[in-house]
Design an enzyme around this catalytic site. Structure first.
Site, PDB file in Angstrom:
ATOM      1  N   ALA A   1      -3.472   0.403   0.585  1.00  0.00           N
ATOM      2  CA  ALA A   1      -4.392   0.736  -0.512  1.00  0.00           C
ATOM      3  C   ALA A   1      -3.793   0.225  -1.815  1.00  0.00           C
ATOM      4  CB  ALA A   1      -4.579   2.254  -0.602  1.00  0.00           C
ATOM      5  N   LYS A   2      -4.554   0.232  -2.864  1.00  0.00           N
ATOM      6  CA  LYS A   2      -4.017  -0.102  -4.193  1.00  0.00           C
ATOM      7  C   LYS A   2      -4.910   0.505  -5.254  1.00  0.00           C
ATOM      8  CE  LYS A   2      -0.619  -2.552  -6.013  1.00  0.00           C
ATOM      9  NZ  LYS A   2       0.725  -2.677  -5.406  1.00  0.00           N
ATOM     10  N   GLY A   3      -4.313   0.805  -6.395  1.00  0.00           N
ATOM     11  CA  GLY A   3      -5.095   1.348  -7.501  1.00  0.00           C
ATOM     12  C   GLY A   3      -4.827   0.545  -8.757  1.00  0.00           C
TER      13      GLY A   3
END
Ligand code: NAD
Length: 432
Positions: free
Chosen positions: A119-121
């Site tokens: 995931a990444k934000g």
């Protein structure tokens, strides 16, 4: 979307070539490495992010006005475990970049064989233009917007560009207000040691880069003491990598740059003194007495045997690659710092390229150790953390080298083939 007509089986995501995965998928198909089960439909699924959260966060500034801030959390795949990936605060953050980085995390966690997905934000703001309290309010608002989409067994954020242990502590604090059951500490990693962080996490990514460098030197028959190293980016990753490479491996760090400036000394810079200088001069390296100032981007053009891009993606472009004369090792400390054109040129020149999914995996490995410690409420010594990190990095490096030799492919392709195999097997076993 797949362009079936292209001989190279071009793989695209929203019209943009997803270079790393593309090359591995193409190799996979040509060599039929995994039999019939890894087919086009599975690969198409693997290039689609499972969930994309788009937010507009109203940030109350110190002067009372409201600033709408765009933020993203992209969850790519969780076949092997909860989603995992950093949160970046940067004014240039956009959804496409966050997708690509989320995708990378899936391959990275699989490559080093830790039980996570990817995931990444990203929060589209320059935090240096905000006050301490504004960054705190923004972080807490982000957590409340994310709601139940993060959690110790759902999605576990960590630091990335412009985010740090303090910000991770705020994430935990805000999350714990609505999630007191279980182990709320394990919702985020990269926390300060005083708030459930792990020994060794701060320098873990840089240490992993240095371990890869040491292993690459062994593989290529190079003596690190005879090599000159240039480092682009002097933040968490760049500084710790440079410090360990200088202190423990004896290489000369001849050039360092950051967003503000760059400094050069053919005889070698004292990395620790340089960091102290930057910290006390508003991040500027200009005027440091142990070297001469050069234009920031000239750092990438310095004649050296080892280049460590440790800032943002796509820094090593065709011009940098064409200019490289003595380069022997490219250590991709940043995520995806090399363009496909540069990769091809450097490959032709025989440069040993350590792909970012391997080179910077030390951070997520120690994040995993932090999560395990939080869940067990049993904390490890610094020595144990470093020993376990060493073992995992060396094993992953060996796996990549062995596959590259066996299939006569590059290290990047070997890394992606290994990851793809692990993720695909998990998906198939789970009944995809
Ligand atoms: P950071 O914010 O601590 O440091 C970034 C550094 O890059 C700063 O010194 C900044 O001044 C410099 N920089 C920015 N633009 C530049 C430019 N144009 N030229 C030269 N320097 C420039 O970030 P970080 O945590 O060190 O992350 C660096 C890279 O490593 C990113 O690509 C990140 O995604 C990746 N990464 C970080 C971690 C981690 O644990 N922090 C883990 C894996 C990958």
């Amino acid at each position: 979307m797949f362009d079936e007509k292209s001989e190279d089986w071009k793989y695209t995501l929203d019209g943009k070539t997803c270079f790393d995965a593309q090359s591995a998928f193409a190799i996979n198909r040509k060599q039929n490495m995994h039999g019939r089960e890894i087919n086009d439909k599975l690969l198409s699924y693997l290039n689609t992010c499972k969930r994309e959260i788009l937010m507009e966060i109203p940030l109350r500034l110190d002067d009372g006005s409201l600033l709408p801030v765009h933020a993203y959390r992209v969850q790519h795949n969780n076949a092997r475990g909860p989603f995992k990936g950093g949160i970046r605060y940067h004014d240039k953050v956009n959804l496409q970049e966050v997708r690509e980085m989320a995708n990378l995390m899936t391959w990275k966690t699989a490559l080093v064989d830790i039980p996570y997905g990817g995931a990444k934000g990203g929060v589209a703001i320059d935090p240096k233009k905000l006050s301490f309290h504004e960054v705190r309010r923004l972080t807490k608002a982000l957590v409340s917007h994310l709601g139940n989409n993060i959690g110790p067994h759902i999605d576990i954020p960590a630091p990335d560009v412009n985010t740090n242990p303090q910000i991770m502590a705020w994430i935990f604090d805000e999350f714990s207000k609505t999630h007191s059951e279980g182990s709320p500490l394990a919702v985020v990693t990269g926390k300060p040691i005083e708030v459930g962080g792990s020994q060794g996490r701060l320098e873990a990514t840089g240490r992993g880069v240095a371990i890869c460098y040491r292993e690459a030197c062994k593989y290529k028959g190079l003596d690190p003491k005879e090599l000159r190293v240039s480092v682009q980016g002097f933040g968490n990753v760049g500084y710790h990598a440079a410090e360990i490479i200088q202190k423990e491996l004896g290489s000369k760090i001849i050039g360092v740059s950051n967003a503000v400036s760059a400094i050069y000394n053919e005889e070698g810079l004292d990395v620790v003194a340089l960091k102290e200088y930057a910290d006390s001069h508003n991040d500027s390296l200009d005027g440091y007495p142990g070297g001469e100032s050069i234009p920031r981007d000239d750092l990438l053009m310095l004649d050296c045997e080892v280049l460590v891009p440790a800032a943002l993606s796509k820094a090593v472009n065709a011009d940098v690659a064409k200019n490289a004369k003595s380069l022997k090792v490219l250590l991709e400390a940043a995520n995806a710092p090399t363009t496909p054109e540069a990769n091809a040129i450097l490959h032709e020149k025989g440069v040993c390229i350590i792909p970012s999914v391997l080179a910077n995996a030390g951070g997520v490995i120690v994040s995993y150790f932090e999560w395990v410690q939080n869940l067990q409420q049993f904390y490890w010594t610094y020595e144990r953390v470093i020993e376990e990190l060493e073992a995992r990095m060396v094993r992953a490096f060996g796996d990549v080298i062995n596959l590259a030799k066996e299939k006569d492919i590059g290290l990047r392709q070997a890394a992606y083939c290994l990851s793809l195999d692990r993720v695909a097997k998990a998906l198939i076993l789970r009944g995809y």
